[in-house]
Design a protein around this motif. Structure first.
Motif, mmCIF file in Angstrom:
data_model
loop_
_atom_site.group_PDB
_atom_site.id
_atom_site.type_symbol
_atom_site.label_atom_id
_atom_site.label_comp_id
_atom_site.label_asym_id
_atom_site.label_seq_id
_atom_site.Cartn_x
_atom_site.Cartn_y
_atom_site.Cartn_z
ATOM 1 N N MET A 195 0.842 -1.195 0.000
ATOM 2 C CA MET A 195 0.000 0.000 0.000
ATOM 3 C C MET A 195 0.873 1.239 0.000
ATOM 4 S SD MET A 195 -2.836 1.241 2.756
ATOM 5 C CE MET A 195 -3.450 2.919 2.727
ATOM 6 N N THR A 196 0.571 2.141 -0.919
ATOM 7 C CA THR A 196 1.277 3.414 -1.007
ATOM 8 C C THR A 196 0.267 4.524 -0.720
ATOM 9 O OG1 THR A 196 0.853 3.456 -3.393
ATOM 10 C CG2 THR A 196 2.990 2.599 -2.665
ATOM 11 N N ALA A 197 0.294 5.064 0.485
ATOM 12 C CA ALA A 197 -0.601 6.166 0.820
ATOM 13 C C ALA A 197 -0.245 7.370 -0.048
ATOM 14 C CB ALA A 197 -0.474 6.506 2.299
ATOM 15 N N PRO A 198 -1.185 7.904 -0.811
ATOM 16 C CA PRO A 198 -0.842 8.948 -1.792
ATOM 17 C C PRO A 198 -0.780 10.340 -1.168
ATOM 18 C CG PRO A 198 -3.144 8.372 -2.002
ATOM 19 C CD PRO A 198 -2.578 7.451 -0.957
ATOM 20 N N MET A 199 0.034 10.488 -0.131
ATOM 21 C CA MET A 199 0.200 11.792 0.519
ATOM 22 C C MET A 199 1.687 12.031 0.770
ATOM 23 S SD MET A 199 -0.942 11.097 4.478
ATOM 24 C CE MET A 199 0.013 9.958 5.511
ATOM 25 N N GLN A 200 2.064 13.300 0.730
ATOM 26 C CA GLN A 200 3.443 13.738 1.000
ATOM 27 C C GLN A 200 4.449 13.167 -0.003
ATOM 28 O OE1 GLN A 200 3.222 16.058 2.939
ATOM 29 N NE2 GLN A 200 1.799 15.631 4.592
ATOM 30 N N VAL A 201 3.963 12.678 -1.135
ATOM 31 C CA VAL A 201 4.835 12.160 -2.194
ATOM 32 C C VAL A 201 4.289 12.638 -3.539
ATOM 33 C CG1 VAL A 201 5.594 10.111 -0.926
ATOM 34 C CG2 VAL A 201 3.538 10.001 -2.330
ATOM 35 N N GLY A 202 5.115 12.500 -4.574
ATOM 36 C CA GLY A 202 4.689 12.884 -5.909
ATOM 37 C C GLY A 202 4.064 11.725 -6.670
ATOM 38 N N TYR A 203 3.280 12.068 -7.683
ATOM 39 C CA TYR A 203 2.648 11.051 -8.525
ATOM 40 C C TYR A 203 3.681 10.128 -9.163
ATOM 41 C CZ TYR A 203 0.660 9.145 -12.816
ATOM 42 O OH TYR A 203 0.310 8.319 -13.834
ATOM 43 N N ALA A 204 4.777 10.689 -9.633
ATOM 44 C CA ALA A 204 5.788 9.881 -10.313
ATOM 45 C C ALA A 204 6.367 8.821 -9.376
ATOM 46 C CB ALA A 204 6.901 10.773 -10.857
ATOM 47 N N ASP A 205 6.515 9.156 -8.090
ATOM 48 C CA ASP A 205 7.055 8.186 -7.129
ATOM 49 C C ASP A 205 6.089 7.020 -6.927
ATOM 50 O OD1 ASP A 205 9.496 9.527 -6.524
ATOM 51 O OD2 ASP A 205 8.356 10.950 -5.324
ATOM 52 N N ILE A 206 4.806 7.330 -6.795
ATOM 53 C CA ILE A 206 3.812 6.268 -6.605
ATOM 54 C C ILE A 206 3.749 5.377 -7.847
ATOM 55 C CG2 ILE A 206 1.373 5.775 -6.196
ATOM 56 C CD1 ILE A 206 1.216 8.499 -4.762
ATOM 57 N N ALA A 207 3.692 5.993 -9.025
ATOM 58 C CA ALA A 207 3.616 5.209 -10.265
ATOM 59 C C ALA A 207 4.846 4.321 -10.420
ATOM 60 C CB ALA A 207 3.481 6.153 -11.463
ATOM 61 N N ARG A 208 6.013 4.829 -10.048
ATOM 62 C CA ARG A 208 7.233 4.019 -10.129
ATOM 63 C C ARG A 208 7.130 2.782 -9.255
ATOM 64 N NH1 ARG A 208 10.957 4.137 -6.352
ATOM 65 N NH2 ARG A 208 10.459 6.262 -5.696
ATOM 66 N N VAL A 209 6.665 2.924 -8.028
ATOM 67 C CA VAL A 209 6.557 1.772 -7.119
ATOM 68 C C VAL A 209 5.573 0.750 -7.673
ATOM 69 C CG1 VAL A 209 5.925 1.024 -4.809
ATOM 70 C CG2 VAL A 209 7.203 3.149 -5.110
ATOM 71 N N LEU A 259 3.617 0.882 3.091
ATOM 72 C CA LEU A 259 4.940 1.484 2.942
ATOM 73 C C LEU A 259 4.910 2.931 3.431
ATOM 74 C CD1 LEU A 259 6.006 0.292 -0.620
ATOM 75 C CD2 LEU A 259 6.296 -0.864 1.582
ATOM 76 N N PRO A 260 5.844 3.312 4.302
ATOM 77 C CA PRO A 260 5.905 4.718 4.699
ATOM 78 C C PRO A 260 6.554 5.553 3.603
ATOM 79 C CG PRO A 260 7.646 3.486 5.793
ATOM 80 C CD PRO A 260 6.840 2.483 5.020
ATOM 81 N N PRO A 261 5.996 6.717 3.313
ATOM 82 C CA PRO A 261 6.717 7.601 2.393
ATOM 83 C C PRO A 261 7.935 8.163 3.118
ATOM 84 C CG PRO A 261 4.764 8.709 3.294
ATOM 85 C CD PRO A 261 4.740 7.291 3.791
ATOM 86 N N PHE A 262 9.013 8.370 2.394
ATOM 87 C CA PHE A 262 9.130 8.346 0.943
ATOM 88 C C PHE A 262 9.544 6.958 0.479
ATOM 89 C CE2 PHE A 262 9.681 12.508 2.633
ATOM 90 C CZ PHE A 262 8.848 13.274 1.843
ATOM 91 N N TYR A 263 9.413 6.697 -0.840
ATOM 92 C CA TYR A 263 9.627 5.361 -1.353
ATOM 93 C C TYR A 263 11.003 5.266 -2.020
ATOM 94 C CZ TYR A 263 4.624 5.695 -0.695
ATOM 95 O OH TYR A 263 3.382 5.924 -0.161
ATOM 96 N N PRO A 264 11.938 4.533 -1.421
ATOM 97 C CA PRO A 264 13.278 4.425 -2.013
ATOM 98 C C PRO A 264 13.233 3.724 -3.367
ATOM 99 C CG PRO A 264 13.223 3.592 0.263
ATOM 100 C CD PRO A 264 11.808 3.783 -0.164
ATOM 101 N N GLU A 265 14.225 3.975 -4.183
ATOM 102 C CA GLU A 265 14.355 3.243 -5.443
ATOM 103 C C GLU A 265 14.447 1.746 -5.136
ATOM 104 O OE1 GLU A 265 14.373 4.123 -8.584
ATOM 105 O OE2 GLU A 265 14.181 6.295 -8.275
ATOM 106 N N GLY A 266 13.714 0.948 -5.909
ATOM 107 C CA GLY A 266 13.733 -0.500 -5.730
ATOM 108 C C GLY A 266 12.997 -1.002 -4.511
ATOM 109 N N VAL A 267 12.107 -0.184 -3.928
ATOM 110 C CA VAL A 267 11.460 -0.588 -2.682
ATOM 111 C C VAL A 267 10.568 -1.816 -2.873
ATOM 112 C CG1 VAL A 267 9.472 0.971 -2.944
ATOM 113 C CG2 VAL A 267 10.210 0.258 -0.651
ATOM 114 N N ALA A 268 9.962 -1.972 -4.038
ATOM 115 C CA ALA A 268 9.112 -3.144 -4.253
ATOM 116 C C ALA A 268 9.938 -4.426 -4.220
ATOM 117 C CB ALA A 268 8.357 -3.022 -5.577
ATOM 118 N N GLY A 269 11.108 -4.414 -4.831
ATOM 119 C CA GLY A 269 11.985 -5.578 -4.754
ATOM 120 C C GLY A 269 12.453 -5.842 -3.339
ATOM 121 N N TRP A 270 12.725 -4.773 -2.585
ATOM 122 C CA TRP A 270 13.114 -4.924 -1.175
ATOM 123 C C TRP A 270 12.000 -5.584 -0.379
ATOM 124 C CZ3 TRP A 270 11.070 -3.145 3.397
ATOM 125 C CH2 TRP A 270 11.896 -3.233 4.535
#
Length: 281
Positions: free
Chosen positions: A1-15, A260-271
């Motif tokens: 789950m990616t709460a869509p707050m305090q982050v950008g759209y591009a970050d959520i779409a990437r995850v 998942l707590p924001p912010f979302y690191p690169e590769g967080v889904a694999g982690w």
């Protein structure tokens, strides 16, 4: 789950795109709030169903939904149409999450109603309205002819849903909540029941047993309702999260949503797959 707050759209779409390519991750979720519940109270937050539609178009495999839609925000016939649209866009991957709406004793959630001109009725009324809404939504998804509905909270004339959802007879219904009145609605309407798992696991097990009792009262097999739990993820202490997953599964919660707590690191889904899911299989 990616709460869509305090982050950008591009970050959520990437995850979500990352998660869609990882078979161990079976489903992905947003939440349904209009103002942030944490962090900067004036920070960015996206409307859940609009964002879900965009992410549905960018993924191919994940089941997806909102954990959970506030029944207070949208008229049920409109919500049925919105959900149908997402189910069509996703090719039949929607899990329809819904709940009665936030309780009045939680100020960060309460303020979003006043800020958007939305009525905020007492909790008993909101639970009763939830049951009526689910009755109407299911009929709009399945009825082959227009119908009228005259309830205490919902009144429709000539209601009809076209097109129908891809999933037949309709998308699975997930209801979120823990109170006794909500659990009675779960027994009557839900395919999945979700509860927040940040507290005592024994309390969660008691709530599950209460749901079984309510199912027995109406003659429903409680095994037809999947137990779902939302567990917060710690990037710094994955062992604690793995222990919570094990406790939840031992208590009968086989559907696990990892928040998942924001912010979302690169590769967080694999982690998540490597550190949390694979060790728990």
């Amino acid at each position: 789950m990616t709460a869509p707050m305090q982050v950008g759209y591009a970050d959520i779409a990437r995850v979500w795109r990352e998660a869609d390519a990882i078979e161990e991750i079976e489903h992905a979720w947003l939440f349904d709030h209009l103002l942030p519940l944490g962090g900067d109270p004036d920070g960015p937050i996206y409307e859940g169903w609009t964002l879900l539609s965009a992410l549905a178009a960018q993924t191919r495999r994940l089941r997806l939904g909102l954990l959970v839609t506030s029944n207070r925000f949208r008229p049920p016939a409109m919500l049925a149409k919105i959900a149908t649209t997402v189910d069509v866009i996703s090719g039949g991957r929607l899990d329809f999450g819904i709940g009665a709406g936030s309780r009045p004793n939680y100020p960060p959630a309460r303020r979003e109603y006043d800020a958007h001109g939305l009525p905020y009725h007492d909790f008993d009324r909101s639970v009763n309205a939830l049951g009526e809404s689910l009755t109407v939504i299911r009929r709009l998804w399945t009825s082959e002819a227009p119908f009228d509905f005259a309830g205490e909270h919902v009144r429709l004339s000539g209601a009809f849903g076209s097109p129908k959802p891809v999933q037949r007879p309709h998308p699975p219904i997930m209801i979120g909540g823990r109170s006794s009145p909500v659990l009675r609605v779960v027994a009557a309407h839900a395919d999945l029941w979700n509860i927040a798992g940040g507290g005592d696991i024994e309390d969660l097990a008691r709530r599950s047993r209460l749901l079984e009792r309510y199912c027995a009262e109406i003659g429903r097999d409680p095994a037809t309702i999947t137990r779902s739990i939302h567990l917060p993820v710690s990037y710094d202490d994955p062992g604690t999260t793995r222990n919570r997953i094990a406790e939840a599964r031992d208590a009968g919660f086989g559907h696990v949503v990892l928040g998942l707590p924001p912010f979302y690191p690169e590769g967080v889904a694999g982690w998540v797959a490597d550190e949390l899911i694979k060790p728990s299989l």
